[in-house]
Enzyme design. Structure first.
Site, PDB file in Angstrom:
ATOM      1  N   SER A 185      33.651  46.444  39.835  1.00  0.00           N
ATOM      2  CA  SER A 185      32.258  46.582  39.413  1.00  0.00           C
ATOM      3  C   SER A 185      31.482  45.424  40.044  1.00  0.00           C
ATOM      4  CB  SER A 185      32.164  46.532  37.886  1.00  0.00           C
ATOM      5  OG  SER A 185      32.562  45.281  37.395  1.00  0.00           O
ATOM      6  N   HIS A 238      37.339  49.920  35.032  1.00  0.00           N
ATOM      7  CA  HIS A 238      38.694  49.355  35.030  1.00  0.00           C
ATOM      8  C   HIS A 238      39.712  50.258  34.339  1.00  0.00           C
ATOM      9  CE1 HIS A 238      36.779  45.072  35.384  1.00  0.00           C
ATOM     10  NE2 HIS A 238      36.609  45.815  36.456  1.00  0.00           N
ATOM     11  N   GLU A 266      34.664  45.742  29.115  1.00  0.00           N
ATOM     12  CA  GLU A 266      35.661  44.806  28.587  1.00  0.00           C
ATOM     13  C   GLU A 266      35.409  44.478  27.126  1.00  0.00           C
ATOM     14  OE1 GLU A 266      35.701  41.418  31.307  1.00  0.00           O
ATOM     15  OE2 GLU A 266      35.411  42.836  32.955  1.00  0.00           O
ATOM     16  N   GLU A 322      42.955  45.150  34.091  1.00  0.00           N
ATOM     17  CA  GLU A 322      43.043  43.748  33.680  1.00  0.00           C
ATOM     18  C   GLU A 322      44.083  43.530  32.588  1.00  0.00           C
ATOM     19  OE1 GLU A 322      39.069  42.216  33.072  1.00  0.00           O
ATOM     20  OE2 GLU A 322      38.635  42.424  35.211  1.00  0.00           O
ATOM     21  N   ASP A 380      32.014  42.607  27.863  1.00  0.00           N
ATOM     22  CA  ASP A 380      31.346  42.688  29.161  1.00  0.00           C
ATOM     23  C   ASP A 380      30.847  44.122  29.294  1.00  0.00           C
ATOM     24  OD1 ASP A 380      30.352  42.742  31.682  1.00  0.00           O
ATOM     25  OD2 ASP A 380      32.216  42.197  32.706  1.00  0.00           O
ATOM     26  N   GLU A 388      28.381  39.786  28.041  1.00  0.00           N
ATOM     27  CA  GLU A 388      28.155  39.636  29.486  1.00  0.00           C
ATOM     28  C   GLU A 388      27.447  40.883  30.019  1.00  0.00           C
ATOM     29  OE1 GLU A 388      31.843  38.695  31.497  1.00  0.00           O
ATOM     30  OE2 GLU A 388      31.141  39.664  33.329  1.00  0.00           O
ATOM     31  N   ASP A 435      26.540  37.967  34.991  1.00  0.00           N
ATOM     32  CA  ASP A 435      27.589  38.112  36.022  1.00  0.00           C
ATOM     33  C   ASP A 435      26.947  38.745  37.259  1.00  0.00           C
ATOM     34  OD1 ASP A 435      29.773  38.769  37.596  1.00  0.00           O
ATOM     35  OD2 ASP A 435      30.564  40.289  36.265  1.00  0.00           O
ATOM     36  N   LYS A 453      32.394  33.242  39.534  1.00  0.00           N
ATOM     37  CA  LYS A 453      33.444  33.918  40.324  1.00  0.00           C
ATOM     38  C   LYS A 453      33.340  33.391  41.753  1.00  0.00           C
ATOM     39  CE  LYS A 453      33.362  38.464  38.001  1.00  0.00           C
ATOM     40  NZ  LYS A 453      32.621  39.747  38.011  1.00  0.00           N
ATOM     41  N   HIS A 503      38.244  35.584  36.746  1.00  0.00           N
ATOM     42  CA  HIS A 503      39.064  36.323  37.716  1.00  0.00           C
ATOM     43  C   HIS A 503      38.275  37.539  38.227  1.00  0.00           C
ATOM     44  CE1 HIS A 503      40.499  39.415  34.476  1.00  0.00           C
ATOM     45  NE2 HIS A 503      39.232  39.095  34.343  1.00  0.00           N
ATOM     46  N   LYS A 548      37.787  33.520  31.703  1.00  0.00           N
ATOM     47  CA  LYS A 548      38.022  34.951  31.474  1.00  0.00           C
ATOM     48  C   LYS A 548      39.049  35.394  32.497  1.00  0.00           C
ATOM     49  CE  LYS A 548      35.249  38.560  32.877  1.00  0.00           C
ATOM     50  NZ  LYS A 548      34.265  39.668  32.825  1.00  0.00           N
TER      51      LYS A 548
END
Ligand code: 2PG
Ligand code: MG
Length: 428
Positions: free
Chosen positions: A42, A155, A164, A205, A242, A285, A312, A337, A365, A388
């Protein structure tokens, strides 16, 4: 002592089976600094460019052979004989060699792998742990982990719109204690899912990816898992989301297909406020999309005093975008990131600028990752209050947690697990 003798690039495989770049820097004194880079699913539009070959006959176009050629050609030529002692100088050379604004010629993946390899080789040559080498001022803070126990969005193959669902063991006493608590809740969640007839297969994840229909269904399961592990939700363990909102934002509408909701930005703010009133959520997030600055301002006005609001896709670890966010009063926290920006120096700039402006930082990550543990050292070295790095399964996620356990051990009595103080500016 820190002179580069040779640079070797190779194509390796990440946690999704896609190729990625690994770089070894061989130093004159015999040390080797190795680094490999992750890759997102994403991804934000404004991230630095990831170079892929596009040759459909080779890894469905995902190969990075061109990137490796750059490492073994131009980059080797520019770096052999250089001193890695100044990370800024190395990163400047790499950026100048690339010559574009978003690293679109050599690729941010190519550049970052080299940049991290330089940091790692220098720390090894200097006989310093990597986290200590990255420190500007001594910091012994150990971050609170945000552990992604239920995977949705891009994901996982389920209908959850939110990407998430994370547990935050802020009541823990130490890093290893936080990891233990996370594991125990992970086992409980597995039992609950099994008993309720859901799949316990995991997503990208390492969190479970049950076929749930709504955020509330996921959060209810998490409350159960926390309580049946003997912890108090809202005290020992809180939650983080997230939303990855950019993924379902079109024509000013947030389209939550799984929940059959089409929300305006005002309604999206109400949706999130309601979740925060019902569950012990301390961090959200990408609650709004990357280009919905108006929505971000609205969300920050509504929830910014009580909840950590993390940018993010909004900020993409980019100093300029963080600055815009501060001016527009958007968000109060930044996801960090390294591969969104592409060098160690620019990552450090984004962290220090955010910290100076009192935005909390969460080092992160990517959903496609490798066994490289650079982010654990980066997080401790820069005193970022949170990390995270996925769930309590899949070795590319656990590698980062395991490195934090080692760092905590190395720090001994000086180690200071931040716990609830990481959220002191918010409701908690
Ligand atoms: C995110 C990340 C990492 P991806 O959105 O925060 O969890 O996902 O790497 O797919 O962008
Ligand atoms: Mg995100």
């Amino acid at each position: 002592m820190t002179i580069i003798k040779n640079v070797i690039g190779r194509q390796i495989i990440d946690s999704r089976g896609y190729p990625t770049v690994e770089v070894d820097l061989l130093m004159e004194n015999g040390e080797i600094g190795r680094a490999s880079v992750p890759s997102g699913a994403s991804t934000g539009t404004f991230e630095a460019f990831e170079l892929r070959d596009g040759d459909q006959k080779h890894y469905n176009g995902k190969g990075v052979k061109n990137a490796i050629e750059y490492v073994n050609g131009e980059i080797r030529k520019a770096l052999v004989g250089m001193d890695t002692n100044s990370q800024q100088t190395i990163d400047k050379i790499l950026n100048e060699l690339d010559g574009t604004k978003n690293k679109s010629r050599l690729g941010a993946n190519t550049i970052l792998a080299t940049s991290i390899a330089a940091a790692r080789s220098t720390s090894k040559c200097m006989r310093l742990p990597l986290f200590e080498y990255l420190q500007k001022t001594p910091s012994y803070a150990l971050p609170v982990p945000l552990m992604n126990v239920i995977n949705g969005g891009r994901h996982a193959n389920n209908d959850l719109d939110v990407q998430e669902f994370m547990i935050v063991p802020l009541g823990a006493e130490s890093m290893h204690d936080a990891i233990r608590m996370g594991c125990e809740v992970f086992y409980s969640l597995k039992n609950i899912l099994e008993n309720e007839g859901f799949s316990t297969a995991v997503g990208d994840e390492g969190g479970f990816a049950p076929k749930l229909k709504s955020s509330e269904a996921a959060l209810n399961l998490m409350v159960n898992a926390v309580e049946s592990s003997g912890y108090k939700a809202g005290k020992d363990i809180c939650f983080a989301l997230d939303c990855a909102s950019t993924e379902y934002y079109l024509d000013e509408i947030y389209n939550l297909e799984g929940e059959d909701l089409k929300l305006s930005r005002e309604e999206k703010v109400s949706y999130l406020s309601k979740l925060c009133n019902t569950y012990p959520i301390v961090s959200i997030e990408d609650g709004m999309a990357e280009d919905d600055w108006e929505g971000w301002t609205m969300l920050t006005k509504a929830l910014g005093g009580v909840v950590q609001l993390v940018g993010d896709d909004l900020f993409v670890t980019n100093y300029e975008r963080i600055k815009t966010g501060i001016n527009k009063k958007c968000a109060n926290s930044v996801l960090i990131k390294p591969n969104q920006i592409g060098t160690v120096s620019e990552t450090l700039d984004a962290i220090y600028y955010s910290q100076q402006n009192e935005l909390s930082c969460i080092v992160s990550h990517r959903s496609g990752d490798t066994e490289d543990t650079f982010i654990s050292d980066l997080c401790v070295g820069t005193g970022c209050s949170q990390i995270k790095t996925g769930s309590l399964s899949r070795s590319e996620r656990l590698a980062k947690y395991n490195q934090l356990i080692r760092i905590e051990e190395a720090l001994g009595k000086r180690a200071n697990f931040l716990g609830a103080s990481a959220f002191k500016n918010f409701k908690y």
